[in-house]
Design an enzyme around this catalytic site. Sequence first.
Site, mmCIF file in Angstrom:
data_model
loop_
_atom_site.group_PDB
_atom_site.id
_atom_site.type_symbol
_atom_site.label_atom_id
_atom_site.label_comp_id
_atom_site.label_asym_id
_atom_site.label_seq_id
_atom_site.Cartn_x
_atom_site.Cartn_y
_atom_site.Cartn_z
ATOM 1 N N TYR A 63 -18.747 5.967 27.905
ATOM 2 C CA TYR A 63 -19.095 5.054 26.807
ATOM 3 C C TYR A 63 -18.718 3.606 27.142
ATOM 4 C CZ TYR A 63 -20.320 8.364 23.058
ATOM 5 O OH TYR A 63 -20.934 9.290 22.254
ATOM 6 N N LYS A 82 -15.934 18.530 33.723
ATOM 7 C CA LYS A 82 -17.023 18.964 34.599
ATOM 8 C C LYS A 82 -16.529 18.787 36.033
ATOM 9 C CE LYS A 82 -21.244 20.417 35.295
ATOM 10 N NZ LYS A 82 -21.692 21.777 34.950
ATOM 11 N N ASP A 88 -20.236 22.897 30.172
ATOM 12 C CA ASP A 88 -21.378 23.763 29.843
ATOM 13 C C ASP A 88 -20.883 25.117 29.332
ATOM 14 O OD1 ASP A 88 -20.401 24.236 32.411
ATOM 15 O OD2 ASP A 88 -22.364 24.594 33.318
ATOM 16 N N ASP A 130 -17.972 14.047 22.088
ATOM 17 C CA ASP A 130 -19.037 13.706 21.140
ATOM 18 C C ASP A 130 -19.927 14.924 20.928
ATOM 19 O OD1 ASP A 130 -20.804 12.077 19.575
ATOM 20 O OD2 ASP A 130 -22.141 11.980 21.312
ATOM 21 N N ASP A 148 -19.835 17.970 17.555
ATOM 22 C CA ASP A 148 -20.970 18.296 16.682
ATOM 23 C C ASP A 148 -21.208 19.805 16.658
ATOM 24 O OD1 ASP A 148 -21.454 15.600 16.162
ATOM 25 O OD2 ASP A 148 -23.628 15.799 16.393
#
Length: 360
Positions: free
Chosen positions: A142, A193, A225, A249, A253
């Site tokens: 970001y 990751k 993942d 982020d 959700d």
Amino acid sequence: MMNYRITLLPGDGIGPEIMAVAVDVLKVVGNQFNLNFEFQEAPIGGVAIDATGKPLPTETLEMCRNSNGVLLAAIGGYKWDNLPRHQRPETGLLGLRAGLGLFANLRPAKILPQLIDASTLKREIVEEVDIMVVRELTGGVYFGRPKGVFETETGEKRGVNTMAYSESEIDRIARVGFETAQKRGGKLCSVDKANVLEVSQFWRDRITLLAQEYPDVELSHLYVDNAAMQLVRWPKQFDTIVTGNLFGDILSDAAAMLTGSIGMLPSASLGASGPGVFEPVHGSAPDIAGQDKANPLAQVLSVAMMLRYALEQPLVADKIEKGVLEVLEQGYRTGDIMSEGMKLVGCQKMGEVLLEVLSL
Ligand code: IPM
Ligand code: MG
């Protein structure tokens, strides 16, 4: 009498509607617990762009700095989606996080027994889910540099963002993760990751090193993942999750949706010092703005988080959280959490029944 100065940032879309309910709640509990709230309101996001040309006016940031806690509703809307990036509502939110140094974002996803049937997943998968996502909020892709759209030697354009984390950035969010886990179920899962990204391998190495200082916390690592898959496969395996800005982020959700609706989830964004920002995880929902359809409960639960984490009023926070459970128990539902046999109400009415319950 305790005095608190609270900055209100209603923002865009459904923001003003849900903020109105939150303010009413604060006034009621303020009276009951002898707390005096002094409210000051400022524009952020689209409304700020319309009023001043900037998504985060300097005065807004100053006002936030100069308060004990910041309540934010939501920002953004179709109207501003095509503006240049520095004039987008989202840039205002990112500027607020950076400007206040809010590196730690706590996003609890706890299933409420009353809402199990509102979840899209089966009861046995979601019942008793209680996850805290600790998301790094002021670093990673970001904010990393270089960023932008650049022309290459051949004249072709190339978009660039950079995922970067320094030692100190990882350490401070890791500590929040470990300490949060200590206060909860004692399990911390770090998501990265590392099989592909250098920055993630570095993240994993630092977290593993720090784990030595927290022998009472059981640490595990997952690739992002796999973490996304595990969240919908068997979410009960998670207690506390710590992860970087982008992964957080996305996963927050997904975690939110386990609970039935993103319209129920609050969040706290905290820095090393200074006021925190308390806001629902959901966005400005421009499609239902101004129609009295929004669910105000995530905003109300954000008030509870502010009382707990910033104002050190855990009893008041408890009272608000219990009140929310009680209105759900009584069967009141906004559209997003509606299920058969329940009473469908709008944003305002939900606020009214909540105030009634809190006044008892
Ligand atoms: C969130 C939102 C923001 C983010 C947007 C609105 C900038 O999705 O708080 O999760 O990406 O952090
Ligand atoms: Mg998001």
